[in-house]
Design a protein around this motif. Structure first.
Motif, PDB file in Angstrom:
ATOM      1  N   ILE A  94       1.435   6.505  -4.425  1.00 23.48           N
ATOM      2  CA  ILE A  94       1.770   5.150  -4.865  1.00 23.48           C
ATOM      3  C   ILE A  94       2.915   5.147  -5.865  1.00 23.48           C
ATOM      4  N   ALA A  95       3.343   6.304  -6.331  1.00 22.59           N
ATOM      5  CA  ALA A  95       4.417   6.353  -7.329  1.00 22.59           C
ATOM      6  C   ALA A  95       5.731   5.821  -6.781  1.00 22.59           C
ATOM      7  N   LYS A 118      -3.332  -1.264  -2.302  1.00 17.26           N
ATOM      8  CA  LYS A 118      -4.696  -1.230  -1.785  1.00 17.26           C
ATOM      9  C   LYS A 118      -4.892  -0.060  -0.825  1.00 17.26           C
ATOM     10  N   ALA A 119      -3.881   0.200   0.007  1.00 17.59           N
ATOM     11  CA  ALA A 119      -3.992   1.281   0.983  1.00 17.59           C
ATOM     12  C   ALA A 119      -4.066   2.648   0.312  1.00 17.59           C
ATOM     13  N   ASP A 155      -9.151  -4.618   5.122  1.00 20.24           N
ATOM     14  CA  ASP A 155      -9.078  -3.478   6.035  1.00 20.24           C
ATOM     15  C   ASP A 155      -8.159  -2.360   5.536  1.00 20.24           C
ATOM     16  N   LEU A 156      -7.391  -2.633   4.491  1.00 21.25           N
ATOM     17  CA  LEU A 156      -6.359  -1.681   4.081  1.00 21.25           C
ATOM     18  C   LEU A 156      -6.919  -0.360   3.563  1.00 21.25           C
ATOM     19  N   ALA A 252       1.544   4.132  11.231  1.00 24.43           N
ATOM     20  CA  ALA A 252       0.798   2.907  11.537  1.00 24.43           C
ATOM     21  C   ALA A 252       0.644   2.013  10.313  1.00 24.43           C
ATOM     22  N   MET A 253       0.501   2.605   9.124  1.00 23.91           N
ATOM     23  CA  MET A 253       0.400   1.807   7.913  1.00 23.91           C
ATOM     24  C   MET A 253       1.704   1.068   7.644  1.00 23.91           C
ATOM     25  N   ASN A 254       2.824   1.711   7.938  1.00 24.31           N
ATOM     26  CA  ASN A 254       4.120   1.079   7.730  1.00 24.31           C
ATOM     27  C   ASN A 254       4.518   0.144   8.868  1.00 24.31           C
ATOM     28  N   TYR A 255       3.837   0.274   9.999  1.00 23.03           N
ATOM     29  CA  TYR A 255       4.070  -0.587  11.166  1.00 23.03           C
ATOM     30  C   TYR A 255       2.740  -1.217  11.598  1.00 23.03           C
TER      31      TYR A 255
END
Length: 282
Positions: A94-95, A118-119, A155-156, A252-255
């Motif tokens: 997260i940094a 959140k993810a 859902d994240l 998938a997280m980025n898309y």
């Protein structure tokens, strides 16, 4: 009864598709979003230099500018708040926040701190903290709008693309050794030209951005350059290991609008990314 059966069947289908996350991790605390959250905040086009100036004036630290795709640049930035959150165990990713300047399509796209917060923070997520970072970005870049790429907030934290696919915590070990030795290998390989950025989080933890091979990163053009800000790839050096988020998760997280057909079209990419990022540690 018919309505109840319909609801139960819908929940069953979502579970099979893997979009429902892990139980016990998705309870929203007071003040958290109850619906969908956009992955990106998009705005009118400005050049790289102007974007960097706005980030600096807004209280952020510009870490690096990286050519993530032809005619597109990822600006990596951070701030004391992000570094503090990243210092918590297994939260280093997260940094780094990202701003993608698309010189071809003439637009900018910023990672939404609430979405990625959140993810990546999972159960350690604090909504007041990350909504404050988001507010700073919105002040620095007036007129930002939510992207069409969205996911339900609940859902994240437990996200995985589909059944059998990795979660956030299912990282891949690329190398082992002292943090100093691992960082030295990343800097030495190919003269360090693939090392895009370093964010020192603690004495033992550093978040690194690293380039994958030119052929490998072409997958971005296949599934959409609008989200090319995911490059360079994050590597966490901590606790005697260099680890990466699994490609099936990170892409998938980025898309979040990625379909199964699109994913199948880049099925070889996760393996190629591991090969590329493992080379410095051999």
């Amino acid at each position: 009864m018919k309505k109840l059966l319909t609801v139960l069947f819908g929940a069953f289908v979502l579970t099979l598709l893997g979009f429902s996350g892990k139980s016990g991790e998705l309870q929203a605390s007071s003040g958290e979003p109850t619906g969908e959250v956009s992955a990106y905040l998009q705005g009118a086009y400005i050049g790289v230099a102007d974007a960097q100036s706005k980030l600096t004036a807004g209280g952020f630290e510009v870490v690096a500018a990286f050519e993530s795709v032809k005619e597109g640049t990822t600006i990596v930035f951070t701030c004391p708040t992000l570094k503090r959150e990243a210092a918590k165990p297994n939260r280093a990713n997260i940094a780094a926040m990202r701003l993608f300047v698309d010189d071809k399509e003439k637009r900018i796209s910023l990672a939404n701190p609430v979405y990625f917060g959140k993810a990546y923070m999972q159960k350690d997520y604090n909504h007041a903290t990350f909504s404050a970072v988001k507010a700073k970005l919105e002040k620095a870049f007036p007129g930002l709008k939510d992207s069409e790429d969205k996911m339900k907030f609940k859902d994240l934290a437990g996200f995985h693309f589909t059944i059998g696919m990795p979660y956030y915590e299912d990282t891949k070990i690329l190398g082992e050794g002292s943090s100093a030795d691992l960082l030295a290998k990343l800097k030495a390989y190919k003269g360090g030209k693939d090392l895009a950025f370093e964010i020192k989080i603690s004495n033992d933890t550093t978040l690194v951005g690293y380039a994958v091979g030119a052929g490998t990163k072409r997958f971005v053009d296949k599934i959409g350059r609008a989200n090319a800000g995911l490059m360079p790839w994050p590597i966490v050096v901590s606790g005697g290991k260099a680890t990466m988020l699994q490609a099936e998760y990170y892409i998938a997280m980025n898309y979040p609008l990625l379909g199964m057909g699109q994913f199948t079209g880049i099925a070889l990419i996760p393996g190629d990314i591991i090969k590329d990022l493992s080379k410095p540690f051999k």
